[in-house]
Design an enzyme around this catalytic site. Sequence first.
Site, PDB file in Angstrom:
ATOM      1  N   SER A 195       0.867  -1.170   0.000  1.00 33.94           N
ATOM      2  CA  SER A 195       0.000   0.000   0.000  1.00 33.94           C
ATOM      3  C   SER A 195       0.908   1.226   0.000  1.00 33.94           C
ATOM      4  O   SER A 195       1.899   1.234  -0.745  1.00 33.94           O
ATOM      5  CB  SER A 195      -0.917  -0.069   1.217  1.00 33.94           C
TER       6      SER A 195
ATOM      7  N   HIS B 286      -2.804  -1.055  -3.355  1.00 36.67           N
ATOM      8  CA  HIS B 286      -3.921  -0.132  -3.125  1.00 36.67           C
ATOM      9  C   HIS B 286      -3.614   1.164  -3.858  1.00 36.67           C
ATOM     10  O   HIS B 286      -2.539   1.723  -3.675  1.00 36.67           O
ATOM     11  CB  HIS B 286      -4.062   0.203  -1.639  1.00 36.67           C
TER      12      HIS B 286
ATOM     13  N   ASP C  77      -4.327  -4.808   5.946  1.00 33.38           N
ATOM     14  CA  ASP C  77      -4.600  -5.749   4.859  1.00 33.38           C
ATOM     15  C   ASP C  77      -3.345  -6.595   4.622  1.00 33.38           C
ATOM     16  O   ASP C  77      -2.226  -6.105   4.738  1.00 33.38           O
ATOM     17  CB  ASP C  77      -4.958  -4.949   3.596  1.00 33.38           C
TER      18      ASP C  77
END
Lengths: 275, 196
Positions: free
Chosen positions: B18, B45, B138
């Site tokens: 991310s 992401h 995540d």
Amino acid sequence: MEKNLHIQDDELQLLLNDVMQKYGYDFLGYSEASMKRRIDRLVSIDRFPSFAEFRHHLLSNEAYLQRFVEEITVNVTEMFRDPSFYRVLRKQVLPVLATHPFVRIWHAGCSTGEEVYSMAILLEEANLLHKSLLYATDINPGVLQKLQSGIFPIAQMRQYSENYIESGGTGDFSKYYTAKYNLAKFNESLNSKMIVSTHNLVSDRSFNEFQLIFCRNVLIYFDKPLQDKVLGLFDESLETLGFLALGAKEHLTFSPIGKNYQPVNGREKIWRKMY
Amino acid sequence: MAENVLITAKRVVAIGGSAGSLDVIIRLLPGLDKQLGYAVIIVIHRRSQQDSLLGNILGTKTDWVVKEAEEKEPVIPGYVYLVPSDYHLLVEKDHTLSLDDSEKVNYSRPSIDVTFESAAETYRENLTAVLLSGANADGAAGMQRTKELGGICIVQNPLSAEVSYMPEQAIRQVAVDHIVDAEQLGKFINDLLKNG
């Protein structure tokens, strides 16, 4: 870390076969990886201690079937999703529809209907809604009730309004709904032209001929043979020179009907039936 | 090209990241040896508009074929698949890819957990999961599943991460196999797959 249950391949086949035999719902052609995730998720949300208990509950309580169908299918949708897609509809598809005395559109797998309302707004702004009918179908009766109510959470209206403007909308988006508490109720004039019915793309037949069919982000959940079968159903249900609109990551390239269709625009997933 | 004549990849390296992970990926990709016969799946992401840009940037860094993952396409050795924004990516038993637009997981779509868990189900001990810099938890559940099914878990050393939260969470929750500095990751993955 919390231990979640993970359904095994043989358990999945057993469950789906049972659902097919007992209830007539055929999920055997759905993509397996996604189906497993949906089932694991439902088992966890509804706190079943094992798959055996989950299966037993589903097969002995018909009332639970609707929840099962609603939760293992994906009901994520929004108004004017992929605004550039709607821009192409406005510019290249609506002018063609306008030449017909009567416009029939099918939203297949429409879920809670945000896309059907988006299309109704487009038709209204092109002064075509009065001569159009929008057939809205889905496998889930529950989501169709929401669609008919025309009521959506107000929290989403800001995003939808931005999408609407990006899609080429020039009006004031808020004129299409009345806000009350945390809900937005869309004008009755929009859903007066919607015909709402359950329809299962796996097992139900073609029921009319259309100039435009939407089926966005539904085929991604089907395996290749089922995708081809459903595309065949759309082909049967589409007039020559009619339009087929799919989701941003779906395509006709490798399907048997593909050779008879031409893309309307390089980027957006809208095809025209040429033969 | 008929799909049934293609040889699908027997091994997969899945990379998730991310905030702060793109630089790491750009640096590690050139180190990966295309001849080792595995495929790479990358979940980052990001905002939706950057899809083709990201493919172009990464494509210039490597001799691998870098492409956005398409639904139902087979996983081929020597290919780097980027998960498109706003969809989850899952790996089917027959080594094809599926896209899924269901609810966000860990506020994310794509979610690293979704891809790691599903890749682990299919590839089991032939999956190497790599988790990089990020500000979100995540990936930890996906690492856990990878571990349970016999795969290898590599986490970027949080000290070398621009945002350390994501690798830290994975290390806290999962008995990961290797913690590696950003600079060493490409070579490390390569050596691991060469000898494995």
